[in-house]
Design a protein around this motif. Structure first.
Motif, PDB file in Angstrom:
ATOM      1  N   UNK A 108       0.811  -1.215   0.000  1.00 16.56           N
ATOM      2  CA  UNK A 108       0.000   0.000   0.000  1.00 16.56           C
ATOM      3  C   UNK A 108       0.847   1.268   0.000  1.00 16.56           C
ATOM      4  N   UNK A 109       2.142   1.123  -0.154  1.00 10.76           N
ATOM      5  CA  UNK A 109       3.018   2.274  -0.277  1.00 10.76           C
ATOM      6  C   UNK A 109       3.326   2.490  -1.752  1.00 10.76           C
ATOM      7  N   UNK A 110       3.271   3.741  -2.165  1.00 10.07           N
ATOM      8  CA  UNK A 110       3.343   4.059  -3.588  1.00 10.07           C
ATOM      9  C   UNK A 110       4.729   4.438  -4.069  1.00 10.07           C
ATOM     10  N   UNK A 111       5.548   4.950  -3.195  1.00  8.15           N
ATOM     11  CA  UNK A 111       6.858   5.461  -3.574  1.00  8.15           C
ATOM     12  C   UNK A 111       7.924   4.745  -2.756  1.00  8.15           C
ATOM     13  N   UNK A 112       9.024   4.397  -3.431  1.00 12.84           N
ATOM     14  CA  UNK A 112      10.075   3.626  -2.782  1.00 12.84           C
ATOM     15  C   UNK A 112      11.442   4.185  -3.120  1.00 12.84           C
ATOM     16  N   UNK A 113      12.319   4.154  -2.126  1.00 13.08           N
ATOM     17  CA  UNK A 113      13.717   4.453  -2.374  1.00 13.08           C
ATOM     18  C   UNK A 113      14.456   3.169  -2.687  1.00 13.08           C
ATOM     19  N   UNK A 114      15.709   3.307  -3.084  1.00  6.86           N
ATOM     20  CA  UNK A 114      16.518   2.115  -3.293  1.00  6.86           C
ATOM     21  C   UNK A 114      16.867   1.532  -1.930  1.00  6.86           C
ATOM     22  N   UNK A 115      17.145   0.281  -1.855  1.00  9.95           N
ATOM     23  CA  UNK A 115      17.462  -0.340  -0.578  1.00  9.95           C
ATOM     24  C   UNK A 115      18.865  -0.002  -0.112  1.00  9.95           C
ATOM     25  N   UNK A 116      19.046  -0.104   1.205  1.00  9.74           N
ATOM     26  CA  UNK A 116      20.369   0.081   1.786  1.00  9.74           C
ATOM     27  C   UNK A 116      20.643  -1.087   2.729  1.00  9.74           C
ATOM     28  N   UNK A 117      21.830  -1.679   2.597  1.00  7.69           N
ATOM     29  CA  UNK A 117      22.133  -2.913   3.329  1.00  7.69           C
ATOM     30  C   UNK A 117      22.587  -2.596   4.751  1.00  7.69           C
ATOM     31  N   UNK A 118      21.989  -3.305   5.698  1.00 10.21           N
ATOM     32  CA  UNK A 118      22.420  -3.258   7.091  1.00 10.21           C
ATOM     33  C   UNK A 118      22.808  -4.678   7.496  1.00 10.21           C
ATOM     34  N   UNK A 119      24.021  -4.826   7.980  1.00  9.25           N
ATOM     35  CA  UNK A 119      24.512  -6.135   8.406  1.00  9.25           C
ATOM     36  C   UNK A 119      24.950  -6.040   9.862  1.00  9.25           C
ATOM     37  N   UNK A 120      24.398  -6.919  10.678  1.00  8.01           N
ATOM     38  CA  UNK A 120      24.748  -6.964  12.100  1.00  8.01           C
ATOM     39  C   UNK A 120      25.451  -8.290  12.343  1.00  8.01           C
ATOM     40  N   UNK A 121      26.736  -8.205  12.629  1.00  7.61           N
ATOM     41  CA  UNK A 121      27.523  -9.425  12.756  1.00  7.61           C
ATOM     42  C   UNK A 121      28.776  -9.152  13.552  1.00  7.61           C
ATOM     43  N   UNK A 122      29.238 -10.185  14.249  1.00 11.47           N
ATOM     44  CA  UNK A 122      30.504 -10.081  14.964  1.00 11.47           C
ATOM     45  C   UNK A 122      31.626 -10.697  14.128  1.00 11.47           C
TER      46      UNK A 122
END
Length: 122
Positions: A108-122
Protein backbone atom coordinates in the motif's frame (compact mmCIF):
# COMPACT_ATOMS: atom_id res chain seq x y z
CA UNK A 1 7.96 11.93 -4.57
CA UNK A 2 11.55 10.74 -4.84
CA UNK A 3 13.27 8.93 -1.98
CA UNK A 4 17.00 8.45 -1.46
CA UNK A 5 18.07 6.16 1.37
CA UNK A 6 21.53 6.15 2.90
CA UNK A 7 23.38 4.88 5.96
CA UNK A 8 24.28 1.33 5.04
CA UNK A 9 26.75 -0.36 7.31
CA UNK A 10 28.21 -3.31 9.15
CA UNK A 11 27.81 -3.15 12.92
CA UNK A 12 28.46 -5.39 15.89
CA UNK A 13 25.55 -6.89 17.79
CA UNK A 14 24.41 -4.37 20.34
CA UNK A 15 25.61 -1.50 18.19
CA UNK A 16 23.72 1.39 16.65
CA UNK A 17 23.19 2.75 13.18
CA UNK A 18 21.13 5.57 11.72
CA UNK A 19 19.50 5.39 8.32
CA UNK A 20 18.41 8.47 6.43
CA UNK A 21 15.85 8.93 3.69
CA UNK A 22 15.99 12.20 1.77
CA UNK A 23 12.63 13.17 0.30
CA UNK A 24 12.23 15.35 -2.76
CA UNK A 25 9.22 16.30 -4.81
CA UNK A 26 5.92 17.03 -3.21
CA UNK A 27 5.65 16.70 0.54
CA UNK A 28 2.59 17.69 2.52
CA UNK A 29 0.86 16.81 5.70
CA UNK A 30 -0.97 13.78 4.31
CA UNK A 31 2.21 11.87 3.56
CA UNK A 32 3.20 8.86 5.60
CA UNK A 33 6.85 7.81 5.56
CA UNK A 34 7.77 4.24 6.33
CA UNK A 35 10.75 1.92 6.67
CA UNK A 36 10.62 -1.69 5.60
CA UNK A 37 13.23 -4.41 5.46
CA UNK A 38 13.69 -7.57 3.48
CA UNK A 39 15.92 -10.63 3.54
CA UNK A 40 16.25 -13.12 0.68
CA UNK A 41 13.23 -15.36 0.29
CA UNK A 42 11.12 -13.46 2.80
CA UNK A 43 8.25 -11.02 2.57
CA UNK A 44 9.05 -7.34 2.97
CA UNK A 45 8.60 -6.56 6.68
CA UNK A 46 7.19 -3.40 8.22
CA UNK A 47 9.69 -1.68 10.50
CA UNK A 48 8.33 1.76 11.32
CA UNK A 49 6.27 4.64 9.96
CA UNK A 50 5.62 8.27 10.77
CA UNK A 51 3.19 10.88 9.55
CA UNK A 52 4.87 13.85 7.93
CA UNK A 53 3.38 16.02 10.65
CA UNK A 54 5.23 13.87 13.16
CA UNK A 55 2.11 13.39 15.24
CA UNK A 56 1.85 9.64 14.81
CA UNK A 57 4.35 6.80 14.67
CA UNK A 58 4.09 3.05 14.47
CA UNK A 59 6.60 0.23 14.91
CA UNK A 60 6.87 -3.41 14.05
CA UNK A 61 6.83 -5.71 17.07
CA UNK A 62 10.37 -6.92 16.46
CA UNK A 63 11.86 -3.42 16.71
CA UNK A 64 9.73 -1.74 19.37
CA UNK A 65 11.84 -0.15 22.06
CA UNK A 66 15.00 -0.38 19.96
CA UNK A 67 14.30 1.65 16.81
CA UNK A 68 13.06 5.22 16.56
CA UNK A 69 11.67 6.90 13.48
CA UNK A 70 11.75 10.67 13.14
CA UNK A 71 11.59 13.32 10.46
CA UNK A 72 13.15 16.72 9.90
CA UNK A 73 10.77 18.89 7.95
CA UNK A 74 13.38 21.54 7.24
CA UNK A 75 15.74 18.96 5.77
CA UNK A 76 12.97 16.90 4.14
CA UNK A 77 14.57 13.84 5.66
CA UNK A 78 13.26 10.85 7.58
CA UNK A 79 15.54 8.97 9.95
CA UNK A 80 15.56 5.51 11.44
CA UNK A 81 17.72 5.30 14.55
CA UNK A 82 18.50 1.67 15.26
CA UNK A 83 19.89 0.73 18.67
CA UNK A 84 20.66 -2.59 20.34
CA UNK A 85 21.01 -4.16 16.94
CA UNK A 86 20.73 -7.93 16.62
CA UNK A 87 21.94 -10.28 13.90
CA UNK A 88 18.31 -10.82 12.92
CA UNK A 89 18.08 -7.13 12.02
CA UNK A 90 20.36 -7.87 9.07
CA UNK A 91 18.43 -6.98 5.92
CA UNK A 92 18.09 -4.56 3.06
CA UNK A 93 16.19 -1.56 4.40
CA UNK A 94 13.85 0.49 2.23
CA UNK A 95 12.15 3.80 2.83
CA UNK A 96 8.71 4.31 1.36
CA UNK A 97 5.92 6.87 1.21
CA UNK A 98 2.17 6.91 0.78
CA UNK A 99 -0.71 9.34 1.08
CA UNK A 100 -3.23 8.85 3.88
CA UNK A 101 -2.99 6.86 7.08
CA UNK A 102 -0.19 4.73 8.50
CA UNK A 103 -0.53 1.15 7.30
CA UNK A 104 1.84 -1.77 7.75
CA UNK A 105 1.36 -3.50 4.41
CA UNK A 106 4.17 -2.71 1.99
CA UNK A 107 1.89 -3.12 -1.03
CA UNK A 108 0.00 0.00 0.00
CA UNK A 109 3.02 2.27 -0.28
CA UNK A 110 3.34 4.06 -3.59
CA UNK A 111 6.86 5.46 -3.57
CA UNK A 112 10.08 3.63 -2.78
CA UNK A 113 13.72 4.45 -2.37
CA UNK A 114 16.52 2.11 -3.29
CA UNK A 115 17.46 -0.34 -0.58
CA UNK A 116 20.37 0.08 1.79
CA UNK A 117 22.13 -2.91 3.33
CA UNK A 118 22.42 -3.26 7.09
CA UNK A 119 24.51 -6.14 8.41
CA UNK A 120 24.75 -6.96 12.10
CA UNK A 121 27.52 -9.42 12.76
CA UNK A 122 30.50 -10.08 14.96
Amino acid sequence: VQLQASGRGLVWPGGSLRLSCAVSGRTFSRNVMGWFRQTPGKEREFVAAITWSGERTAYGDSVKGRFTISRDKAENTVYLQMNSLKPEDTAVYYCAARDGLIVVSWVRYDYWGQGTQVTVSS
